[in-house]
Each structure stands twice: as structure tokens, then as C-alpha cells.
Design an enzyme around this catalytic site. Structure first.
Site, PDB file in Angstrom:
ATOM      1  N   HIS A  78      34.066  50.914  48.854  1.00  0.00           N
ATOM      2  CA  HIS A  78      34.863  51.219  47.675  1.00  0.00           C
ATOM      3  C   HIS A  78      36.124  52.007  48.027  1.00  0.00           C
ATOM      4  O   HIS A  78      36.183  52.698  49.048  1.00  0.00           O
ATOM      5  CB  HIS A  78      34.023  51.997  46.673  1.00  0.00           C
ATOM      6  N   GLU A  80      37.496  54.694  46.732  1.00  0.00           N
ATOM      7  CA  GLU A  80      37.339  56.146  46.830  1.00  0.00           C
ATOM      8  C   GLU A  80      36.685  56.523  48.158  1.00  0.00           C
ATOM      9  O   GLU A  80      37.080  57.501  48.797  1.00  0.00           O
ATOM     10  CB  GLU A  80      36.463  56.671  45.670  1.00  0.00           C
ATOM     11  N   CYS A 106      31.970  54.762  40.564  1.00  0.00           N
ATOM     12  CA  CYS A 106      30.546  54.449  40.424  1.00  0.00           C
ATOM     13  C   CYS A 106      29.751  55.667  40.891  1.00  0.00           C
ATOM     14  O   CYS A 106      30.314  56.645  41.398  1.00  0.00           O
ATOM     15  CB  CYS A 106      30.197  53.219  41.258  1.00  0.00           C
ATOM     16  N   CYS A 109      30.313  56.602  44.672  1.00  0.00           N
ATOM     17  CA  CYS A 109      31.589  57.277  44.892  1.00  0.00           C
ATOM     18  C   CYS A 109      31.591  58.663  44.252  1.00  0.00           C
ATOM     19  O   CYS A 109      32.136  59.609  44.823  1.00  0.00           O
ATOM     20  CB  CYS A 109      32.734  56.435  44.347  1.00  0.00           C
TER      21      CYS A 109
END
Length: 152
Positions: A78, A80, A106, A109
Site C-alpha cells: 500500500h 502509506e 486500511c 496501514c
């Protein structure tokens, strides 16, 4: 033409970073900022040196995995997570930073951002992950949806 607010400025950069994403499902970007300075950026895509999903196909689509579930069954990292990894690789302290994201983080993260010391999360597009919201609230972090609210 009016000068952009800091939120407008960093969100525009986040959108540009997202253009590098190689995910077939959605392009997501993240920018870590402290004291109005960019510390690191990240976009969603596979680990360095591996074939990109836009080249070999989406594992999640191939296996029929719905969005928002089983995050571990994905070739990608992801945005992040990649931003935090880039900061770590280059010895950049991010404690107390703000992360600007195209999408609400999410739960995976969120946990990483909490432990990395990120103090503020600014996002544009919602992501349905109630546990992420609960954990961020417990950590004292209230994600802020941009453009709602005032520009910083």
C-alpha cells in the site's frame, strides 16, 4: 488565481504520486509531511524488482477476493506502507508527521502509521474499514477528510 492552501498543495502532490501506482484496481498515493516539508512519498505497487500487476495481472482479481478483505493476498504494498518504508530506507524520522493520502488508510496501514508516530491523517476518498477507524480513534488520531474542513 488564488494560491493553494497547504492541504490543496499536498493533496495535489499526492494525486501526482498516485499516477506512479501499478495496481490494476485503484491508484493510491501517500505523502508524509512535517513542518510543511515533504519527507517521503509512496504509491501502491509490488516490491522493487518484481513484475508489476499491470504486467502479470491482479492476484486478487484472479482469486475473486473482494475489495477491503484479505489484504495479505496481494502482490502489492500500500501507498502509506511504501511512504513509511522509503522514509526508513533513507533515515528520515517521521515521528509527528502528517500523511496525506488519496484514500482513507486500511487497518494494516493504520497500525503502521500509529507505530511510526504519524499524528495526522488527511485523505480524500473513504475506504470502508471500521477496525482502522476504531484503532486510529483509540490512538488519538482522527483522520480528516479533505476537502471537508479548513485548508491548513
Amino acid at each position: 488565481m488564488a494560491r493553494p492552501s497547504w492541504d490543496e498543495y499536498f493533496m495535489a502532490i499526492t494525486d501526482q504520486v498516485a499516477e506512479r501506482a501499478t495496481c490494476k484496481r485503484r491508484k493510491i498515493g501517500a505523502v508524509l509531511v512535517k513542518d510543511k516539508r515533504i519527507l517521503a512519498t509512496g504509491y501502491n505497487g509490488v516490491p522493487s524488482g518484481l513484475a508489476h500487476c499491470d504486467e502479470v495481472g491482479c492476484l486478487r482479481e484472479q482469486r475473486g477476493i473482494p475489495s477491503g478483505t484479505q489484504h495479505e493476498l496481494c502482490r502489492g504494498i500500500h501507498a502509506e506502507q511504501n511512504a513509511v518504508i522509503q522514509a526508513a530506507r533513507h533515515g528520515i524520522a517521521i515521528d509527528g508527521a502528517t500523511v496525506y493520502c488519496t484514500h482513507q488508510p486500511c487497518v494494516l496501514c493504520a497500525k503502521i502509521l500509529i507505530n511510526a508516530g504519524v499524528k495526522e491523517i488527511v485523505f480524500r476518498d473513504a475506504y470502508p474499514d471500521e477496525l482502522a477507524c476504531e484503532m486510529l480513534a483509540e490512538a488519538g488520531i482522527t483522520p480528516r477528510c479533505y476537502p471537508s474542513g479548513e485548508g491548513a
